[in-house]
Design a protein around this motif. Structure first.
Motif, PDB file in Angstrom:
ATOM      1  N   GLY B  22     -52.519  89.671 -30.022  1.00 13.44           N
ATOM      2  CA  GLY B  22     -51.374  88.781 -30.186  1.00 13.44           C
ATOM      3  C   GLY B  22     -51.545  87.510 -29.372  1.00 13.44           C
ATOM      4  O   GLY B  22     -51.244  86.411 -29.831  1.00 13.44           O
ATOM      5  N   GLN B  24     -54.416  86.211 -28.546  1.00 16.61           N
ATOM      6  CA  GLN B  24     -55.467  85.431 -29.209  1.00 16.61           C
ATOM      7  C   GLN B  24     -54.898  84.661 -30.406  1.00 16.61           C
ATOM      8  O   GLN B  24     -55.186  83.486 -30.601  1.00 16.61           O
ATOM      9  CB  GLN B  24     -56.594  86.362 -29.701  1.00 16.61           C
ATOM     10  CG  GLN B  24     -57.358  87.071 -28.609  1.00 16.61           C
ATOM     11  CD  GLN B  24     -58.156  86.087 -27.769  1.00 16.61           C
ATOM     12  OE1 GLN B  24     -58.758  85.153 -28.286  1.00 16.61           O
ATOM     13  NE2 GLN B  24     -58.141  86.291 -26.461  1.00 16.61           N
ATOM     14  N   VAL B  25     -54.093  85.354 -31.212  1.00 17.48           N
ATOM     15  CA  VAL B  25     -53.495  84.715 -32.384  1.00 17.48           C
ATOM     16  C   VAL B  25     -52.576  83.577 -31.941  1.00 17.48           C
ATOM     17  O   VAL B  25     -52.600  82.480 -32.496  1.00 17.48           O
ATOM     18  CB  VAL B  25     -52.713  85.742 -33.240  1.00 17.48           C
ATOM     19  CG1 VAL B  25     -51.916  85.030 -34.334  1.00 17.48           C
ATOM     20  CG2 VAL B  25     -53.669  86.741 -33.867  1.00 17.48           C
ATOM     21  N   ARG B  28     -54.466  80.537 -31.159  1.00 16.90           N
ATOM     22  CA  ARG B  28     -54.934  79.808 -32.348  1.00 16.90           C
ATOM     23  C   ARG B  28     -53.784  79.023 -32.983  1.00 16.90           C
ATOM     24  O   ARG B  28     -53.957  77.910 -33.441  1.00 16.90           O
ATOM     25  CB  ARG B  28     -55.486  80.790 -33.397  1.00 16.90           C
ATOM     26  CG  ARG B  28     -56.705  81.554 -32.955  1.00 16.90           C
ATOM     27  CD  ARG B  28     -57.976  80.827 -33.356  1.00 16.90           C
ATOM     28  NE  ARG B  28     -59.134  81.633 -33.048  1.00 16.90           N
ATOM     29  CZ  ARG B  28     -59.846  82.277 -33.956  1.00 16.90           C
ATOM     30  NH1 ARG B  28     -59.504  82.194 -35.218  1.00 16.90           N
ATOM     31  NH2 ARG B  28     -60.874  82.987 -33.596  1.00 16.90           N
ATOM     32  N   VAL B  29     -52.647  79.681 -33.084  1.00 20.33           N
ATOM     33  CA  VAL B  29     -51.509  79.077 -33.778  1.00 20.33           C
ATOM     34  C   VAL B  29     -50.921  77.923 -32.990  1.00 20.33           C
ATOM     35  O   VAL B  29     -50.395  76.970 -33.563  1.00 20.33           O
ATOM     36  CB  VAL B  29     -50.424  80.153 -34.063  1.00 20.33           C
ATOM     37  CG1 VAL B  29     -49.150  79.507 -34.601  1.00 20.33           C
ATOM     38  CG2 VAL B  29     -50.946  81.160 -35.074  1.00 20.33           C
ATOM     39  N   MET B  32     -50.917  74.300 -33.925  1.00 23.61           N
ATOM     40  CA  MET B  32     -50.039  73.730 -34.945  1.00 23.61           C
ATOM     41  C   MET B  32     -48.688  73.332 -34.366  1.00 23.61           C
ATOM     42  O   MET B  32     -47.893  72.683 -35.024  1.00 23.61           O
ATOM     43  CB  MET B  32     -49.815  74.765 -36.057  1.00 23.61           C
ATOM     44  CG  MET B  32     -51.096  75.091 -36.802  1.00 23.61           C
ATOM     45  SD  MET B  32     -51.063  76.704 -37.569  1.00 23.61           S
ATOM     46  CE  MET B  32     -49.736  76.513 -38.711  1.00 23.61           C
ATOM     47  N   ARG B 199     -50.052  69.338 -36.993  1.00 23.49           N
ATOM     48  CA  ARG B 199     -50.883  69.720 -35.834  1.00 23.49           C
ATOM     49  C   ARG B 199     -50.457  68.893 -34.644  1.00 23.49           C
ATOM     50  O   ARG B 199     -50.113  67.720 -34.793  1.00 23.49           O
ATOM     51  CB  ARG B 199     -52.370  69.441 -36.126  1.00 23.49           C
ATOM     52  CG  ARG B 199     -53.004  70.487 -37.021  1.00 23.49           C
ATOM     53  CD  ARG B 199     -54.359  70.015 -37.473  1.00 23.49           C
ATOM     54  NE  ARG B 199     -55.165  69.590 -36.337  1.00 23.49           N
ATOM     55  CZ  ARG B 199     -56.374  70.072 -36.058  1.00 23.49           C
ATOM     56  NH1 ARG B 199     -56.914  70.973 -36.820  1.00 23.49           N
ATOM     57  NH2 ARG B 199     -57.064  69.625 -35.033  1.00 23.49           N
TER      58      ARG B 199
END
Lengths: 457, 274
Positions: B22, B24-25, B28-29, B32, B199
Motif C-alpha cells: 500500500g 508503494q502504491v 506511485r499515485v 498525480m 500530474r
C-alpha cells in the motif's frame, strides 16, 4: 485474544486478494504513473518474440527444372513452398549436411537448368553464404572464405552439390552436400509429382527481347499467366492503442493533430507520426555513430524482433533491396518488405524500415497494407516482353547517357505507395532488373512505369 | 496442527505485506496529486544558490505545486484575421501594415514620428492596453504580463489566461516608442479543453535552476524578473495540439525560458517525421 474462525477466514481471503491486486498494479504500472520513458528501445529485449529466420531468410522463389525446357517457379506462401521449404524437405534432402569449404570448380549451370531435378533458390537480397549454411544445417559455418550470395543452384541427381553464386566474385562456388537417402527419395518423388501436375509452366526467356539482352536462366511465365490486383487498406490504427507500444508513460507525451489527419506524439527525444491511411513513422534522437554496429544477419534478427513487438510480422516478411527513409541519421538501416501469396510488395520506399544503433532503435517506419480481396484487372495482364519493351524505351529517355541494356532478372510483384498516401488498390507490376543494378517497375495492367530503384550490395 | 493459530499468523503476515504494498502504491499515485508546497527555507536556500552564481532573483518564487493536465489548443487564425481587419479597416485605424504569417502570428508595424524619449512605464502600459483593447478585444481577453525597457521604447507584453493560468503563446506584444504604438505582434491559440491525467508540477525552484543552467554563462549578471506557471507549446501548422504546463522563467532582459512543469526539462522546439 482469539479471533472468531469465520472472521479470520474472511479477513485472510481479503488480505490475500488485496496483496495480489496491489502486486499486480505495481508490476503492470499504476495507470498514468509509470516512470519517465524518454529512452530509445534497447536492442536487448527481456522476452524475445518468436522470429522464424528460416522463413524470413528463405528463398523468395524456388525454381524447379523438369527437363525439356519445362520449369516452374514456386513462390513463397504457396502450398508447394510450404512442402519444399517450410516443411524442411529441401533442407533435409539436399542441404542438411554441407561439408568442406566452397570450391571454385568448373560448373555447367546451363546443363543443371536443362536437366530434370535441377533446383534454384533465389533470395531477395544478398546474404552471407555462411549465414545461409548455418540456417540450413543448424551448425556454425566452418567453410573458410565467406561471400555474399543471392542464388543457389542445387543438383540433386548424379553428383549432388550446391552451387552458390558469389556476388563478390561473379561466379559459382561448389558446396559439397550429402543428401539423406530417405529424404532425397521423398524430394525426388515430390518433384516428379510436380512435373506431371498442373503447375503453371515457365519457360526460358529468349536471349534477346526487342533488342535488349536477357541473361541466361531467366524464366518467364507462359502466356495466360495472370495475377489479380488487390483491394487494400492501411493497417488498423487506433492512435491511442499504438502509442502505448512506443511510450511507456503516455502522460509525458504530447499529441498534435495535423490538418491532414495525421497524429503526432512527442515525448522527450521520441516522436511518433501516425498517418491517416495507417502507416507509422517513429523516431528517437540518438547519438550519431560512425562505425557499423552489427553484422547484417544479427541486425536483421534484432530488427525483426522489434517489428514483431511493434505491429507484428506481416505475412511473407523478408529483407528488401529498396530505399529506406532517414538515411544519414547515423543508423544501421534494415529494410523489409512482405508478400501476398508469395508476390513481394515493392515501392519507392521499403514498407518497413528499422534504424538501429548500439543505443537502441532510432527509426521505425511501417507502411503495411492489409489485403481485403483480390480484384480482377480491367484488362489482360501485360506480357513481360511488352513490359520490357516499355521499360527499355523509358530508360532510353530517362538515362540518355545509356543504361546497360541487358536484363538480369524479371519477376512479378505489387506496387505500394509511400507511407502517408492513401491506396485502395495495389496493382501487379513487372519488376525488371538490369545488369547495372537498376530496377524498373512496370504496371502490369496499364504499362505505366512506377519508378526506378538503383540497388547495390 | 493448530489451524486457528496458523491462520492468525498468516493474517498478521499479509497485513504487514499489504501495508508495505500500500505504501508503494501510494508513492506511485502521489505523483498525480498536488505536490507538497515548498517551505520558505527551501526557497531561500535555492535563491542563495542562484545568487551565488551571479544571478539576482528579483521576484518571489512560487511555493505551491499544483497538479495540472495538458491543455489542448487550436489555432485562432479567424480571431487574428478579425484583428487584422480592424487594424487596417476601422475608422480609427492607426494606419500601417498588418501581416498574418503562416505560423499564425499577426505582425503590425507603422511609421511613427520623432519622439523625445520613452514615456513613463505606466503611461506606456496604458497606451499599449488601449491599443490592445481596441484592436484585439475579446475573445483574446488579454491581461498585462510584463514590460521591458528598450532604450527609448517599451515592450509591453499581454497574455491570455485559461482557468486562471496564463497561456503564454496567446499574447500581444506592443512596442511603444515615444508616445505611440510603433509595432505589435499578436498570437492566439484557442483553448479546447484538457487532456491527460493531472500530474503535480515540479518545484519552481527546480525550474529556475534549470533555466539558469540553460543560459549558462549568459545568465551571470542577469536577474530573474518573474516565475509563473502556465501553458506553452511551439506553434504548429496543425488542427490542434497539446500545450504542456510550464514554468516560465522571465529574465530582466525580457528573455523567457520555458521549463516543462512535469519533467523539469527546458522546452526546445523539435518535430519528428518531417
Amino acid at each position: 485474544m482469539r479471533i472468531p474462525e469465520p472472521f479470520a477466514t474472511v479477513s485472510l481471503v481479503v488480505l490475500v486478494g488485496l496483496s495480489l491486486a496491489m502486486s499486480g498494479w505495481l508490476l503492470m504500472g499504476v495507470p498514468g504513473t509509470a516512470p519517465s520513458s524518454d529512452q530509445p528501445f534497447t536492442l536487448e529485449v527481456a522476452e524475445k518474440p518468436n522470429v522464424d529466420m528460416q522463413s524470413v531468410l528463405g528463398p523468395s522463389r524456388i525454381v524447379l527444372h523438369f527437363g525439356e525446357n519445362r520449369h516452374t517457379v514456386v513462390l513463397r506462401g504457396s502450398a508447394d513452398y510450404r512442402t519444399l521449404w517450410g516443411g524442411g524437405l529441401l533442407q533435409r534432402a539436399a542441404l542438411g549436411r554441407v561439408s568442406g569449404p566452397p570450391r571454385e570448380v568448373p560448373v555447367n549451370i546451363k546443363a543443371i537448368r536443362s536437366e530434370a531435378g535441377g533446383i534454384e533458390l533465389l533470395y531477395p537480397v544478398k546474404v552471407p553464404v555462411s549465414y545461409l549454411v548455418r540456417l540450413w544445417t543448424g551448425y556454425a559455418w566452418t567453410g573458410g572464405q565467406d561471400f555474399l550470395t543471392d542464388r543457389v543452384v542445387l543438383s540433386v541427381a548424379g553428383d549432388p552439390a550446391a552451387f552458390a553464386y558469389s556476388c563478390d566474385h561473379e561466379k559459382f562456388f561448389r558446396l559439397d552436400v550429402t543428401p539423406v537417402p530417405k529424404e532425397a527419395a521423398e524430394l525426388a518423388s515430390h518433384l516428379k509429382y510436380m512435373s506431371g501436375g498442373s503447375h503453371p509452366r515457365w519457360v526460358q526467356a529468349p536471349a534477346e527481347i526487342n533488342g535488349v539482352a536477357v541473361a541466361e536462366g531467366i524464366l518467364l511465365p507462359q502466356s495466360g499467366y495472370a495475377v489479380p490486383a488487390l483491394e487494400v487498406r492501411g493497417e488498423q490504427t487506433d492512435p491511442d492503442a499504438i502509442v502505448q507500444k512506443f511510450f511507456l508513460d503516455r502522460s509525458v507525451v504530447r499529441r498534435i493533430d495535423e490538418r491532414d489527419g495525421a497524429v503526432i506524439y512527442m515525448g522527450g527525444q521520441q516522436g511518433l507520426r501516425i498517418y491517416p491511411p495507417g502507416a507509422i513513422d517513429y523516431r528517437c534522437l540518438l547519438e550519431p555513430e560512425k562505425a557499423p554496429l552489427l553484422d547484417y544477419p544479427t541486425a536483421l534478427e534484432k530488427a525483426l524482433e522489434f517489428v514483431a513487438g511493434h505491429g507484428g510480422l506481416p505475412e511473407g516478411i523478408h529483407p528488401a533491396d529498396l530505399a529506406g527513409r532517414g538515411r544519414g541519421m547515423g543508423l544501421q538501416e534494415v529494410r523489409l518488405s512482405y508478400c501476398w501469396r508469395g508476390y513481394p510488395v515493392w515501392g519507392a520506399e521499403a514498407p518497413i524500415v528499422v534504424g538501429l544503433s548500439s543505443q537502441g532503435v532510432g527509426l521505425y517506419v511501417r507502411n503495411v497494407r492489409v489485403v481485403l480481396a483480390p480484384v480482377n484487372l480491367s484488362r489482360p495482364m501485360m506480357s513481360p516482353e511488352k513490359a520490357l519493351d516499355i521499360l527499355s524505351r523509358h530508360w532510353a529517355t530517362v538515362f540518355p547517357e545509356g543504361v546497360k541494356r541487358s536484363v538480369k532478372d524479371i519477376q512479378i510483384g505489387y506496387w505500394s505507395l509511400p507511407a502517408g498516401e492513401t491506396q485502395d488498390v495495389m496493382k501487379p507490376v513487372w519488376v525488371i532488373e538490369s545488369e547495372s543494378g537498376l530496377k524498373g517497375f512496370v504496371d502490369a495492367e496499364s504499362g505505366a512505369v512506377w519508378g526506378e530503384e538503383r540497388t547495390g550490395p | 496442527m493448530d489451524w486457528s493459530r496458523a491462520k492468525s499468523a498468516l493474517i498478521v503476515a499479509f497485513l504487514v505485506l499489504d501495508l508495505f504494498l500500500g505504501w508503494q502504491v501510494r508513492n506511485r499515485v502521489v505523483g498525480m496529486e498536488p505536490g507538497s508546497d515548498l517551505t520558505v527555507a527551501d526557497v531561500r536556500s535555492v535563491q542563495a544558490k542562484i545568487e551565488a552564481g551571479g544571478v539576482r532573483v528579483e521576484c518571489p518564487l512560487p511555493r505551491s505545486r499544483p497538479s495540472l493536465s495538458y491543455l489542448v489548443v487550436r489555432p485562432g487564425t479567424a480571431v487574428l484575421r478579425d484583428t487584422q481587419a480592424r487594424l487596417l479597416g476601422a475608422e480609427d485605424s492607426p494606419g500601417g501594415l498588418a501581416t498574418l504569417l503562416d505560423n499564425g502570428v499577426l505582425i503590425y508595424t507603422r511609421e511613427v514620428g520623432s519622439h523625445a524619449g520613452a514615456m513613463p512605464k505606466n503611461d506606456a502600459i496604458g497606451a499599449a492596453r488601449a491599443f490592445v483593447e481596441r484592436f484585439a478585444g475579446r475573445p483574446m481577453d488579454l491581461e498585462f504580463d510584463y514590460a521591458v525597457a528598450l532604450g527609448e521604447a517599451w515592450l509591453i507584453n499581454f497574455c491570455s489566461k485559461f482557468d486562471g493560468k496564463p497561456v503564454f503563446d496567446s499574447y500581444a506584444r506592443v512596442l511603444v516608442r515615444g508616445a505611440e504604438v510603433a509595432e505589435a505582434r499578436f498570437s492566439w491559440f484557442e483553448p479546447v479543453g484538457y487532456s491527460q491525467q493531472r500530474r503535480s508540477v515540479v518545484a519552481s525552484t527546480d525550474a529556475v535552476m534549470a533555466a539558469v543552467a540553460e543560459l549558462g554563462g549568459g545568465a551571470r549578471g542577469q536577474s530573474v524578473a518573474g516565475v509563473s506557471l502556465g501553458y506553452h507549446s511551439e506553434p504548429y501548422d496543425a488542427k490542434q495540439w497539446e500545450s504542456v504546463p510550464v514554468w516560465r522563467v522571465l529574465f530582466g532582459s525580457g528573455q523567457a525560458v520555458y521549463v516543462n512543469a512535469h519533467t523539469g526539462e527546458v522546452e526546445r522546439p523539435e518535430r519528428p517525421g518531417r
